[in-house]
Design a protein around this motif. Structure first.
Motif, short mmCIF file in Angstrom:
data_model
loop_
_atom_site.label_atom_id
_atom_site.label_comp_id
_atom_site.label_asym_id
_atom_site.label_seq_id
_atom_site.Cartn_x
_atom_site.Cartn_y
_atom_site.Cartn_z
N GLU A 80 12.98 23.91 50.16
CA GLU A 80 14.31 23.45 49.77
C GLU A 80 14.26 22.15 48.98
O GLU A 80 15.19 21.82 48.26
CB GLU A 80 15.18 23.28 51.02
N PHE A 81 13.17 21.38 49.14
CA PHE A 81 13.05 20.10 48.45
C PHE A 81 12.18 20.22 47.20
O PHE A 81 11.86 19.21 46.58
CB PHE A 81 12.43 19.05 49.39
N CYS A 82 11.80 21.43 46.84
CA CYS A 82 10.96 21.65 45.67
C CYS A 82 11.72 22.49 44.66
O CYS A 82 11.70 23.72 44.74
CB CYS A 82 9.67 22.36 46.06
N PRO A 83 12.42 21.90 43.71
CA PRO A 83 13.15 22.68 42.72
C PRO A 83 12.19 23.46 41.84
O PRO A 83 11.08 23.00 41.57
CB PRO A 83 13.90 21.62 41.92
N PRO A 84 12.59 24.65 41.41
CA PRO A 84 11.70 25.47 40.58
C PRO A 84 11.47 24.84 39.22
O PRO A 84 12.35 24.22 38.64
CB PRO A 84 12.46 26.80 40.46
N SER A 85 10.25 25.00 38.69
CA SER A 85 9.92 24.50 37.37
C SER A 85 10.24 25.56 36.33
O SER A 85 10.69 26.67 36.66
CB SER A 85 8.43 24.14 37.31
N ILE A 86 10.01 25.25 35.07
CA ILE A 86 10.32 26.19 34.00
C ILE A 86 9.45 27.43 34.11
O ILE A 86 9.87 28.55 33.86
CB ILE A 86 10.11 25.52 32.63
N GLY A 87 8.21 27.24 34.54
CA GLY A 87 7.28 28.36 34.59
C GLY A 87 7.47 29.30 35.75
O GLY A 87 6.91 30.37 35.79
N ALA A 114 -0.11 23.25 46.16
CA ALA A 114 -1.08 23.83 45.23
C ALA A 114 -0.49 24.09 43.86
O ALA A 114 0.31 24.98 43.66
CB ALA A 114 -1.61 25.14 45.81
N GLY A 115 -0.90 23.25 42.90
CA GLY A 115 -0.51 23.47 41.52
C GLY A 115 0.86 22.97 41.16
O GLY A 115 1.30 23.09 40.03
N TYR A 116 1.60 22.37 42.12
CA TYR A 116 2.97 21.97 41.83
C TYR A 116 3.20 20.51 42.19
O TYR A 116 4.31 20.10 42.47
CB TYR A 116 3.97 22.84 42.61
N SER A 117 2.14 19.70 42.23
CA SER A 117 2.28 18.33 42.68
C SER A 117 3.16 17.54 41.71
O SER A 117 3.86 16.61 42.13
CB SER A 117 0.91 17.67 42.80
N ASN A 118 3.18 17.89 40.42
CA ASN A 118 3.98 17.15 39.47
C ASN A 118 5.44 17.59 39.48
O ASN A 118 6.33 16.82 39.15
CB ASN A 118 3.41 17.33 38.05
N SER A 119 5.69 18.83 39.86
CA SER A 119 7.06 19.34 39.78
C SER A 119 7.86 19.07 41.03
O SER A 119 9.08 18.95 40.96
CB SER A 119 7.04 20.84 39.51
N CYS A 120 7.24 18.99 42.19
CA CYS A 120 8.02 18.79 43.41
C CYS A 120 7.68 17.48 44.11
O CYS A 120 8.30 17.16 45.11
CB CYS A 120 7.83 19.96 44.38
#
Length: 285
Positions: A258-265, A275-281
């Protein structure tokens, strides 16, 4: 007969071949429909509001019911045309004065047509129900037994539509309307607070709706499958304790997704925010 692996629910269980009665999907399709300038049949209260103001916006839309009519396609054996009507409850709000916002409701109806393959059937199906008995049957043959023709079964799956636009127009404006107020079922009308108005000489509220849907055609079928004996679950049911709600709350998992908004990809994995989303969330390793 084949033996199942040992250790299933703490004991071995034998598999056997069983016959099941279910539905087979013969054809299906998905669709993304945009219905423009669909008339909203407003309540009498809502009709009075749009006569006084044009500052109106639609807040929400909810699918209430759908009617599906199925007809064979001439000269195309096995194909059927589905005529689908979807009834949607629209909640609107209008500015009727400085700082005065008023809510009102209405019903919008959209219609779409689809052609799918449904094969052919040569049997009529009768199913018994509670109270269906051969003792002293009605003279006209109308009992409580279910009767279905040899037509296939059409299924619609859809989510609540997206409101793309809304506007108030004058009475002479042409709009997309596939029915009248009298065609809306009573079970749908009861979801609004008062009776619907069908005055063609008054202003009209039009909305544009976007639908995501899946349509499929099914027929009854029997299959022989391999089945294992039902296994009693090991997990015990746990009821919340009213005396200590904080203890129960502490046992709940933290809703990381819930605290990790989806990225463009794409969307973040609900199980692993890192894993792989440290910059986006913003999760720290």
């Amino acid at each position: 007969m084949k033996m199942a692996d040992k250790g299933l629910c703490g004991h071995s269980s034998a598999k056997e071949m069983v016959c099941i009665d279910t539905y087979r999907v013969l054809d299906s399709c998905r669709d993304k429909d945009c219905f423009e300038d669909v008339r909203v049949f407003l309540t009498c209260f809502g009709q009075e509001i749009i006569e006084r103001t044009c500052a109106v916006r639609a807040k929400s839309a909810k699918v209430l019911w759908s009617y599906i009519d199925i007809d064979p396609v001439p000269f195309n054996r096995g194909f059927y045309q589905l005529t689908i009507k979807i009834f949607v409850k629209i909640v609107c709000e209008a500015c009727v004065g400085p700082g005065n916002v008023q809510e009102f409701e209405g019903i919008a109806v959209v219609e779409k047509k689809v052609i799918l393959f449904g094969s052919e059937g040569n049997v009529s199906v009768f199913k018994s129900e509670k109270g269906c008995s051969g003792f002293c049957p009605p003279a006209d043959g109308r009992g409580k037994c279910k009767h279905t023709t040899n037509l296939p079964i059409a299924v619609l799956e859809t989510v609540d539509p997206i409101i793309l636009n809304s506007k108030v127009v004058e009475p002479r404006h042409n709009c997309c309307c596939c029915c009248t107020v009298d065609d809306i079922p009573e079970g749908v009308c009861c979801h609004v607070e008062s009776c619907l108005s069908d005055d063609d000489n008054s202003n009209k509220l039009l909305v544009s709706l976007g639908f995501f849907s899946v349509v499929r055609i099914e027929r009854p079928a029997q299959y022989l499958i391999s089945a294992a004996e039902y296994c009693v679950p090991k997990k015990e049911c746990v009821a919340p304790t009213e005396d200590d709600p904080c203890t129960l709350f502490k046992k709940m998992s933290f809703p990381i997704a819930e605290f990790c908004p989806p990225s463009i990809g794409g969307y973040v994995d609900k199980n692993d925010c890192g894993a792989g989303y440290s910059n986006s969330c913003g999760c720290d390793k």
